[in-house]
Design an enzyme around this catalytic site. Structure first.
Site, PDB file in Angstrom:
ATOM      1  N   LYS A  27      54.666  10.292  39.804  1.00  0.00           N
ATOM      2  CA  LYS A  27      55.631   9.884  41.098  1.00  0.00           C
ATOM      3  C   LYS A  27      55.814   8.217  41.094  1.00  0.00           C
ATOM      4  O   LYS A  27      54.709   7.668  40.621  1.00  0.00           O
ATOM      5  CB  LYS A  27      54.836  10.342  42.483  1.00  0.00           C
ATOM      6  CG  LYS A  27      55.620   9.676  43.497  1.00  0.00           C
ATOM      7  CD  LYS A  27      55.011  10.364  44.882  1.00  0.00           C
ATOM      8  CE  LYS A  27      55.906   9.999  46.222  1.00  0.00           C
ATOM      9  NZ  LYS A  27      55.347  10.615  47.391  1.00  0.00           N
ATOM     10  N   SER A  41      58.302  13.400  50.318  1.00  0.00           N
ATOM     11  CA  SER A  41      58.908  12.418  49.476  1.00  0.00           C
ATOM     12  C   SER A  41      58.397  12.660  47.994  1.00  0.00           C
ATOM     13  O   SER A  41      59.385  11.797  47.299  1.00  0.00           O
ATOM     14  CB  SER A  41      58.338  11.080  49.850  1.00  0.00           C
ATOM     15  OG  SER A  41      56.913  10.853  49.584  1.00  0.00           O
ATOM     16  N   SER A  76      53.932  15.063  51.917  1.00  0.00           N
ATOM     17  CA  SER A  76      54.765  14.781  50.718  1.00  0.00           C
ATOM     18  C   SER A  76      54.196  15.327  49.502  1.00  0.00           C
ATOM     19  O   SER A  76      55.307  15.511  48.660  1.00  0.00           O
ATOM     20  CB  SER A  76      55.190  13.465  50.489  1.00  0.00           C
ATOM     21  OG  SER A  76      56.004  12.648  51.494  1.00  0.00           O
TER      22      SER A  76
HETATM   23  N1  GLN Z   1      57.998  13.234  55.935  1.00  0.00           N
HETATM   24  C1  GLN Z   1      57.022  12.301  56.174  1.00  0.00           C
HETATM   25  C2  GLN Z   1      57.674  10.829  56.493  1.00  0.00           C
HETATM   26  O1  GLN Z   1      58.781  10.753  56.320  1.00  0.00           O
HETATM   27  C3  GLN Z   1      55.853  12.441  55.349  1.00  0.00           C
HETATM   28  C4  GLN Z   1      56.118  11.536  54.142  1.00  0.00           C
HETATM   29  C5  GLN Z   1      55.125  11.459  53.263  1.00  0.00           C
HETATM   30  O2  GLN Z   1      53.979  12.392  53.116  1.00  0.00           O
HETATM   31  N2  GLN Z   1      54.872  10.569  52.220  1.00  0.00           N
HETATM   32  O3  GLN Z   1      56.854  10.064  56.809  1.00  0.00           O
END
Ligand code: GLN
Length: 499
Positions: free
Chosen positions: A75, A150, A174
């Protein structure tokens, strides 16, 4: 070859059926052919092949470990020497890190070959991978659908078999949610298991790296190499290294092989099966729970009464921490600097206005607001108190069960563009993952079916939540399901994924 799991690829490398260089080349070719998915931000063929040649040399010398020569994608939130490290942001579009993140470094030392950097929501903020400066990622099962976020690039890459494994990070879901949306397996370890050093920070008290792969067994292997104490991360857990594969294939209580999970108590939080859950997801989760009963487990209803509050609590705490972490991007030390400005203040303003995307700006605004004098007590402090109660509720639940199971998300993957105009709708989709992050517990997603009707090609993930430090047992529970079913073996058709 590209359908093989890490363990199967290991055997192919050891038997000289294929070399690490050939393996890397074949994945690089697939990455190139599947460009339309937009799963990768950074690919550098020569760097990848250099690592593959080193792996082949180690294999030839007989010094190969379990992961030597196996490819992995990172990532783009993990800084890597050689590849750019953008965190999905214009701010870091050209950022070249002088060092490797601990996770990258450990996997490299284990002999893994980096295939490149995967697309992601900007600074890991998002649930659909539509917030990337480099454009949205498509779901390889159905290119009209989002891959989740994400870590959407990592998830799409593993699902489309552009990489046999990838790293992800999970701040509020995420790893789990994109794994669920793309039919792969991913685990967010207990907070502090995996070093945050070199992981571009979003919300430091929540951020946690973890592996994404085809199966629980593969994730266990990867976690062995990724995890462990790191003195360069102040919240890294000082615990003995453990072998996360040690329970795989064993029975829960040393009992009967026909009922391998006899004695396992699975908690079903009633709040995870309420009105907001889509019928097709509910049906797949219930079928998976039935399969667990067949394996010998018993189901008990538990309660996590503050589940609904996890959304406001998370969307106060995460932006608060983000606003502080992102203050370092000022156009002076890192990343984008505006070309024209009047004075220092104007340079800060313009660099940040140009460098950050709309969701990141929204979070910085919310974060600075909830931390400001007069609102701190009303929002931030309250959120911290409820965070503690959420963690305590899990401990109550774990008095009655060994693991907790439920859906990862209330629906299968939605369509690209469907929720982009309504951030609150997007936040609500995180309902089943946020509280696990707030509590710092380990959680994973295991493929367990598909949606219905028009969604028949969109995967469903089962969430397994363990108590602190119980990853090895959770992986055993996930692996037992994968030995009995083949959901994790399913891959999108070539016509859907582009390769
Ligand atoms: N969807 C959540 C956010 O927008 C989690 C994102 C994540 O775990 N990085 O913050």
């Amino acid at each position: 070859m590209h359908q093989k799991s890490l363990t199967e690829l290991r055997a192919a490398l050891d038997s000289k059926e294929i070399s690490a260089v050939e393996l890397a080349q074949s994945y690089l070719q697939r990455i190139e052919a599947a460009k339309d998915l937009n799963a990768f931000i950074g690919v550098d063929r020569e760097l990848t092949l250099e690592q593959a040649r080193a792996a082949d040399a180690a294999i030839a010398q007989g010094s190969a470990g379990a992961l030597t020569g196996l490819p992995i994608a990172h990532k783009d939130v993990f800084v890597t020497r050689g590849w750019t490290s953008t965190a999905g942001s214009h701010m870091l579009e050209n950022y070249a890190s002088p060092f490797d993140a601990t996770v990258v470094d450990r996997l490299k030392r284990a002999g893994m070959v980096c295939l490149g950097k995967t697309n992601m929501d900007e600074f890991a903020m998002g649930s659909s991978n539509e917030n990337s400066y480099f454009g949205a990622v498509k779901n390889p099962w159905d290119t009209k659908a989002v891959p989740g976020g994400s870590s959407g690039g990592s998830a799409a890459a593993v699902a489309a078999r552009l990489a046999p494994a990838a790293t992800g990070t999970d701040t509020g879901g995420s790893i789990r949610q994109p794994a669920s949306f793309t039919g792969i397996t991913g685990i967010k370890p207990t907070y502090g298991r995996v070093s945050r050093y070199g992981m571009i920070a979003f919300a430091s008290s929540l951020d946690q790296g973890g592996p994404m792969a085809q199966s629980a067994a593969d994730c266990a292997l990867l976690l062995n190499a990724m995890g462990g104490f790191d003195e360069r991360d102040s919240t890294s857990l000082q615990r003995e290294n453990e072998d996360y594969t040690r329970y795989l294939g064993k029975t829960w209580n040393g009992g009967d092989a026909a009922k391998p999970l006899a004695g396992l108590r699975i908690g079903m939080p009633k709040e995870y099966f309420g009105a907001g859950l889509a019928d097709d997801v509910r049906a797949s989760i219930q079928a998976a729970l039935k399969a667990y009963e067949t394996l010998g487990a018993t189901l008990v209803e538990v309660s996590l009464p503050k589940t609904e509050l996890s959304i406001p609590v998370y969307y106060i705490i995460a932006p608060a921490e983000a606003s502080s972490n992102l203050s370092r991007f000022d156009g002076v030390r890192y990343g984008h600097r505006a070309a024209q400005y009047k004075d220092l203040l104007d340079m800060y303003k313009k660099s940040r206005a140009e460098g950050f995307g709309p969701e990141v700006k929204r979070r910085i605004l919310v974060g600075t607001y909830v931390l400001s004098h007069g609102y701190y007590d009303a929002y931030y402090l309250q959120a911290q108190k409820i965070r503690r109660i959420i963690a305590r509720d899990f401990q109550e639940a774990f008095k009655q069960c060994d693991v907790i199971m439920g859906p990862v998300a209330p629906s299968v993957a939605w369509n690209l563009g469907e929720k982009t105009d309504d951030p609150v709708q997007m936040y609500l989709a995180d309902i089943y993952t946020l509280s696990v992050s707030l509590a710092g517990l380990p959680g994973m997603s295991v493929p367990c079916g598909f949606g219905a009707g028009a969604n028949a090609n969109r995967p469903v993930g089962l969430q397994i939540i363990g108590n602190y430090f119980n990853e090895a047992r959770m992986l055993q529970v996930a692996d037992a399901f994968q030995r009995a079913t083949d959901w994790h073996r399913k891959a999108p058709s070539a016509s859907a994924s582009g390769v």
